[in-house]
Scaffold this motif. Structure first.
Motif, PDB file in Angstrom:
ATOM      1  N   MET A  40       0.790  -1.230   0.000  1.00 44.18           N
ATOM      2  CA  MET A  40       0.000   0.000   0.000  1.00 44.18           C
ATOM      3  C   MET A  40       0.823   1.281   0.000  1.00 44.18           C
ATOM      4  O   MET A  40       0.326   2.333  -0.368  1.00 44.18           O
ATOM      5  CB  MET A  40      -0.897   0.028   1.245  1.00 44.18           C
ATOM      6  N   SER A  66      -3.385  -1.835  -4.416  1.00 40.93           N
ATOM      7  CA  SER A  66      -4.279  -2.259  -3.339  1.00 40.93           C
ATOM      8  C   SER A  66      -5.077  -3.474  -3.788  1.00 40.93           C
ATOM      9  O   SER A  66      -5.735  -3.433  -4.834  1.00 40.93           O
ATOM     10  CB  SER A  66      -5.246  -1.142  -2.947  1.00 40.93           C
ATOM     11  N   VAL A  67      -5.039  -4.510  -2.987  1.00 42.76           N
ATOM     12  CA  VAL A  67      -5.761  -5.737  -3.341  1.00 42.76           C
ATOM     13  C   VAL A  67      -7.221  -5.691  -2.894  1.00 42.76           C
ATOM     14  O   VAL A  67      -7.941  -6.685  -3.018  1.00 42.76           O
ATOM     15  CB  VAL A  67      -5.057  -6.989  -2.763  1.00 42.76           C
TER      16      VAL A  67
HETATM   17  N1  LIG Z   1       1.379 -12.566  12.089  1.00 42.14           N
HETATM   18  C1  LIG Z   1       0.795 -13.674  12.505  1.00 42.14           C
HETATM   19  O1  LIG Z   1       0.910 -14.085  13.677  1.00 42.14           O
HETATM   20  C2  LIG Z   1      -0.035 -14.481  11.537  1.00 42.14           C
HETATM   21  C3  LIG Z   1      -0.504 -15.727  11.944  1.00 42.14           C
HETATM   22  C4  LIG Z   1      -1.271 -16.476  11.077  1.00 42.14           C
HETATM   23  C5  LIG Z   1      -1.563 -15.981   9.815  1.00 42.14           C
HETATM   24  N2  LIG Z   1      -1.105 -14.759   9.449  1.00 42.14           N
HETATM   25  C6  LIG Z   1      -1.485 -14.266   8.115  1.00 42.14           C
HETATM   26  O2  LIG Z   1      -0.350 -13.812   7.394  1.00 42.14           O
HETATM   27  C7  LIG Z   1      -0.759 -12.762   6.521  1.00 42.14           C
HETATM   28  C8  LIG Z   1       0.131 -11.551   6.745  1.00 42.14           C
HETATM   29  O3  LIG Z   1      -0.024 -11.143   8.094  1.00 42.14           O
HETATM   30  P1  LIG Z   1       1.032 -10.156   8.789  1.00 42.14           P
HETATM   31  O4  LIG Z   1       1.089 -10.528  10.225  1.00 42.14           O
HETATM   32  O5  LIG Z   1       2.254 -10.112   7.984  1.00 42.14           O
HETATM   33  O6  LIG Z   1       0.242  -8.776   8.691  1.00 42.14           O
HETATM   34  P2  LIG Z   1       0.870  -7.315   8.637  1.00 42.14           P
HETATM   35  O7  LIG Z   1      -0.231  -6.395   9.055  1.00 42.14           O
HETATM   36  O8  LIG Z   1       2.174  -7.276   9.357  1.00 42.14           O
HETATM   37  O9  LIG Z   1       1.204  -7.089   7.097  1.00 42.14           O
HETATM   38  C9  LIG Z   1       0.179  -7.024   6.143  1.00 42.14           C
HETATM   39  C10 LIG Z   1       0.686  -6.263   4.930  1.00 42.14           C
HETATM   40  O10 LIG Z   1      -0.411  -6.157   4.006  1.00 42.14           O
HETATM   41  C11 LIG Z   1      -0.421  -4.834   3.495  1.00 42.14           C
HETATM   42  N3  LIG Z   1      -1.781  -4.491   3.054  1.00 42.14           N
HETATM   43  C12 LIG Z   1      -2.857  -4.223   3.830  1.00 42.14           C
HETATM   44  N4  LIG Z   1      -3.912  -3.928   3.059  1.00 42.14           N
HETATM   45  C13 LIG Z   1      -3.489  -4.026   1.774  1.00 42.14           C
HETATM   46  C14 LIG Z   1      -4.118  -3.826   0.530  1.00 42.14           C
HETATM   47  N5  LIG Z   1      -5.407  -3.456   0.444  1.00 42.14           N
HETATM   48  N6  LIG Z   1      -3.398  -3.988  -0.608  1.00 42.14           N
HETATM   49  C15 LIG Z   1      -2.079  -4.353  -0.547  1.00 42.14           C
HETATM   50  N7  LIG Z   1      -1.426  -4.550   0.622  1.00 42.14           N
HETATM   51  C16 LIG Z   1      -2.129  -4.388   1.764  1.00 42.14           C
HETATM   52  C17 LIG Z   1       0.054  -3.962   4.663  1.00 42.14           C
HETATM   53  O11 LIG Z   1       0.497  -2.680   4.210  1.00 42.14           O
HETATM   54  C18 LIG Z   1       1.158  -4.823   5.258  1.00 42.14           C
HETATM   55  O12 LIG Z   1       2.401  -4.571   4.649  1.00 42.14           O
HETATM   56  C19 LIG Z   1      -2.242 -12.494   6.817  1.00 42.14           C
HETATM   57  O13 LIG Z   1      -3.036 -13.196   5.897  1.00 42.14           O
HETATM   58  C20 LIG Z   1      -2.406 -13.053   8.203  1.00 42.14           C
HETATM   59  O14 LIG Z   1      -3.733 -13.430   8.476  1.00 42.14           O
HETATM   60  C21 LIG Z   1      -0.338 -13.996  10.270  1.00 42.14           C
END
Ligand SMILES: NC(=O)c1ccc[n+]([C@@H]2O[C@H](COP(=O)([O-])OP(=O)(O)OC[C@H]3O[C@@H](n4cnc5c(N)ncnc54)[C@H](O)[C@@H]3O)[C@@H](O)[C@H]2O)c1
Length: 254
Positions: A40, A66-67
């Protein structure tokens, strides 16, 4: 072990600047892939330079996309493929609920599910269509898309896991199986990595309560999640589709 390498592959990672995304990106680059990061922020290259080794920068590019801008998403991904023909797509974005909250719990719930499921599933469909006749898609699920939460790990903390999250993660897993079935004959594999908690300086008492629920006594690192992403993208998983892999320290096996 060449089967695990990704040299000559172009991979797109949506949400590649996030916590899990950075771990996956590091693994993709180490495996030799050329990577396009979507996220983003407008100054994504600067963010990449802040945490990547400078030697990796020639392997990686950034584009703001943006997705969750749904009308037109298919067209934007088709256009992306025309400019940057990719062999793999990773859904690692975690779209937060929008600011425009009505305060209505039902609306908030629906919006959270719509943004999370829509982003992951619609990107996957558009990527599959673009990549046929060959490619690999990996989505980030969660342990909570497979098992129910044990809410006792949140006792005495301000943490919680909402029902919309489990609903979205279950849908992403189910949709991956649909897509794997639909596109298998076109050479597209679709798989899901399901992490439990990922290390991020979590504090007590949550950390101890969470760790006690796992067999290995700890959360995963973002790179351990990224390694599973590399596996699914690589030829080592060449006969694997419609599958999920838990990265949860054994939390879900007992
Ligand atoms: N962190 C954990 O403990 C954990 C555990 C299980 C699953 N997950 C999954 O892993 C994935 C990533 O999680 P994370 O912890 O890295 O989250 P995070 O919030 O650290 O990172 C998410 C990223 O997505 C980007 N983003 C948000 N909206 C967007 C959009 N509309 N278009 C493009 N980019 C966008 C953000 O800018 C950010 O860089 C998610 O699907 C989450 O459910 C995470």
């Amino acid at each position: 072990m060449q089967m695990f390498r990704l040299e000559g592959r172009r991979i797109v990672i949506a949400g590649g600047l996030g916590r899990v995304g950075r771990g996956a990106l590091a693994c993709l680059l180490e495996a030799g892939a050329e990577v396009l990061v979507l996220d983003m922020v407008t100054d994504g290259e600067t963010v990449l330079e802040s945490f990547l080794d400078s030697r990796c920068m020639e392997q990686v590019a950034y584009e703001r996309l943006s997705v969750t801008e749904f009308p037109g998403l298919n067209g934007r991904i088709a256009d992306l493929w025309a400019r940057y023909p990719f062999d793999g797509w990773v859904n690692c974005a975690y779209p937060a609920a929008s600011e425009d909250e009505s305060g209505c719990p039902e609306t908030s719930w629906l919006e959270a599910v719509q943004r999370h499921v829509g982003a992951s599933c619609l990107c996957s469909e558009a990527a599959a269509e673009a990549m046929a006749p060959g490619g690999s898609i990996v989505s980030l699920g969660s342990v909570y898309g497979v098992i129910g939460p044990d809410f006792s790990i949140y006792n005495g903390t301000d943490k919680f896991t909402p029902s919309a999250y489990s609903a979205a993660k279950g849908a992403i897993l189910s949709h991956a199986r649909w897509l794997a079935s639909r596109y298998g004959s076109k050479g597209i594999r679709v798989n899901v990595v399901c992490p439990g908690g990922v290390q991020n300086n979590q504090t007590e008492p949550f950390l101890g309560q969470y760790n006690a629920k796992t067999l290995l006594g700890r959360m995963a690192t973002a790179r351990e999640v990224g390694a599973a992403v590399v596996f699914f993208l690589s030829d080592a998983a060449g006969c694997t589709t419609g599958e999920f892999l838990m990265i949860d320290g054994g939390m879900s096996c007992v």
